[in-house]
Design an enzyme around this catalytic site. Structure first.
Site: not given
Ligand code: BGC
Length: 398
Positions: A123, A148, A222, A294, A361
């Site tokens: 983010r 992303h 991811h 998260d 990640e």
């Molecule tokens: C984020 C999550 C998100 C997920 C899928 C992760 O990298 O931190 O908040 O829901 O990706 O988009």
């Protein structure tokens, strides 16, 4: 981060030599396919089949197979790792990557399964950052924040692909040139991601990017894993160890507060092997905000240390599969699949529910462009963005 320290130059030279060796056998998409597919028994292979089209562009699914029982499928749509077949301690194979069995589901419904996320993984607060005095407004595609890479990030692009083959590995080389202004990011970003499957049961990911104007970049993969096999249920029994004594707490919208906090005496302490589910229902405010884990963990390394180091180790107690993650990156996002809600049907026809997969990640920290105390994600003309991450699989004995 991209400063030309002597350590970095040395590493670059070493990587360059390795790359020349690796790419010695590279030709266009049609060339090496035949050679690879007909290679001698006992050598790794790489083949491709057509997998549909996106926006009129043909998309392929590549199958990489090594000599140690491992098969990985990767599509050039989003650089998505579609499946990872690995043996357990008894030699039984299962696909440990969540995903879909068809391209359409990736295009319409994927929560970033297996893809390359970019230009900026995770983010950016309010989708806004300022670089060299200019403020850029990016898409706010996750509440008020940017996630992303925006509406059409690198995960939704068709990448050019070529293959490479060595005695003990096969590789898929993906390239994508992101024009200046795409998703409102400055600078033309010329990007290359090389996925290599080795005979040591490793998926090696080498990321490379250059720009023609100052920009920001943060690339990762991811993949959501379930080491008992996708669709087999929760990953709460998986045992996780992270090489991280600190993490970056977040606000209610999952943006780092700027604090770098110790994990000691919190549910975030994975410095010793601990089951993911053991503290996932703890009332710790950060667990409540994330609806589980998260969070970005700050890997234990000196800021200038960009060597390839172990970051995470996950083991699945029943089948004994082990995943080790090594990286040159300073952080790792541990996401426990909190937003899987039973609405997606995965590759083997089973529904994915909350915690049915986890992602780890490797990355620079979320919202770095707005956080002066985080390592920089700025890339300038003449500099090279270069990071490496390895997923290494094995199967432990009881
Ligand atoms: C984020 C999550 C998100 C997920 C899928 C992760 O990298 O931190 O908040 O829901 O990706 O988009």
């Amino acid at each position: 981060m991209f400063a030309l320290t002597s350590r970095r130059v040395l590493r670059r030279v070493a990587t360059f030599v390795g790359l020349v060796l690796l790419l010695g056998s590279v030709t266009g998409p049609a060339g090496p396919m035949t050679a690879a597919a007909t290679s001698a028994r006992g050598a790794p292979t790489i083949t491709k089949v057509p997998w549909g089209t996106v926006g009129g562009q043909p998309v392929d699914l590549y199958t990489l197979t090594n000599t140690k029982g491992m098969t990985v499928k990767i599509t050039n749509y989003g650089g998505i790792i579609q499946s990872i077949d690995v043996p357990d301690r008894r030699g039984r194979r299962a696909n440990v990557a969540l995903g879909f069995d068809n391209l359409d589901d990736y295009v319409t419904s994927s929560p970033y399964f297996g893809c390359i996320t970019g230009r900026y993984a995770n983010r950016i607060a309010n989708g806004r950052f300022t670089l060299d005095g200019v403020t850029y407004q990016l898409a706010q595609n996750n509440g008020v924040n940017h996630l992303h890479g925006g509406n059409v990030g690198f995960d939704k692009r068709v990448w050019a692909a070529r293959t490479a083959k060595r005695r003990d590995s096969v590789a898929l080389v993906l390239t994508y040139t992101s024009p200046a202004g795409e998703e409102n990011y400055p600078g033309t970003l010329t990007t290359k991601v090389t996925y290599t499957l080795t005979d040591r049961n490793e998926i090696r990911m080498d990321y490379h990017a250059t720009t023609d104007a100052a920009t920001i970049v943060n690339l990762t993969n991811h993949t959501y894993f379930n080491l008992a096999g996708e669709g087999s249920g929760t990953i709460e029994d998986h045992v996780l160890e992270l090489e991280a004594r600190r993490y970056t707490p977040v606000d209610a919208t999952l943006i780092p507060t700027g604090e770098i906090a110790p994990v000691a005496r919190t549910p975030f302490d994975f410095t010793r092997p601990t089951a993911i589910g053991q503290r996932i229902r703890d009332a710790h405010p950060q667990i409540v905000i994330g609806q589980g884990y998260d969070h970005n963990f700050v890997l234990d390394r000196r800021p200038e240390d960009e060597s390839l180091k172990l970051a995470a180790r996950v083991s699945e107690p029943r089948g004994g599969r082990v995943l080790e993650i090594l990286t040159t990156e300073p952080g790792i996002q541990f996401y426990s699949g909190n937003f899987l809600d039973g609405t997606l049907v995965g590759t083997s026809g089973r529904v994915y529910r909350q915690t049915d997969g986890f992602a780890l990640e490797t990355q620079h920290y979320p919202d770095s462009p707005n956080q002066p105390n985080f390592p920089s994600t700025v890339l300038r003309p003449g500099e090279e963005y270069e990071t490496t991450t390895i997923y290494r699989f094995s199967a432990g004995h009881r």
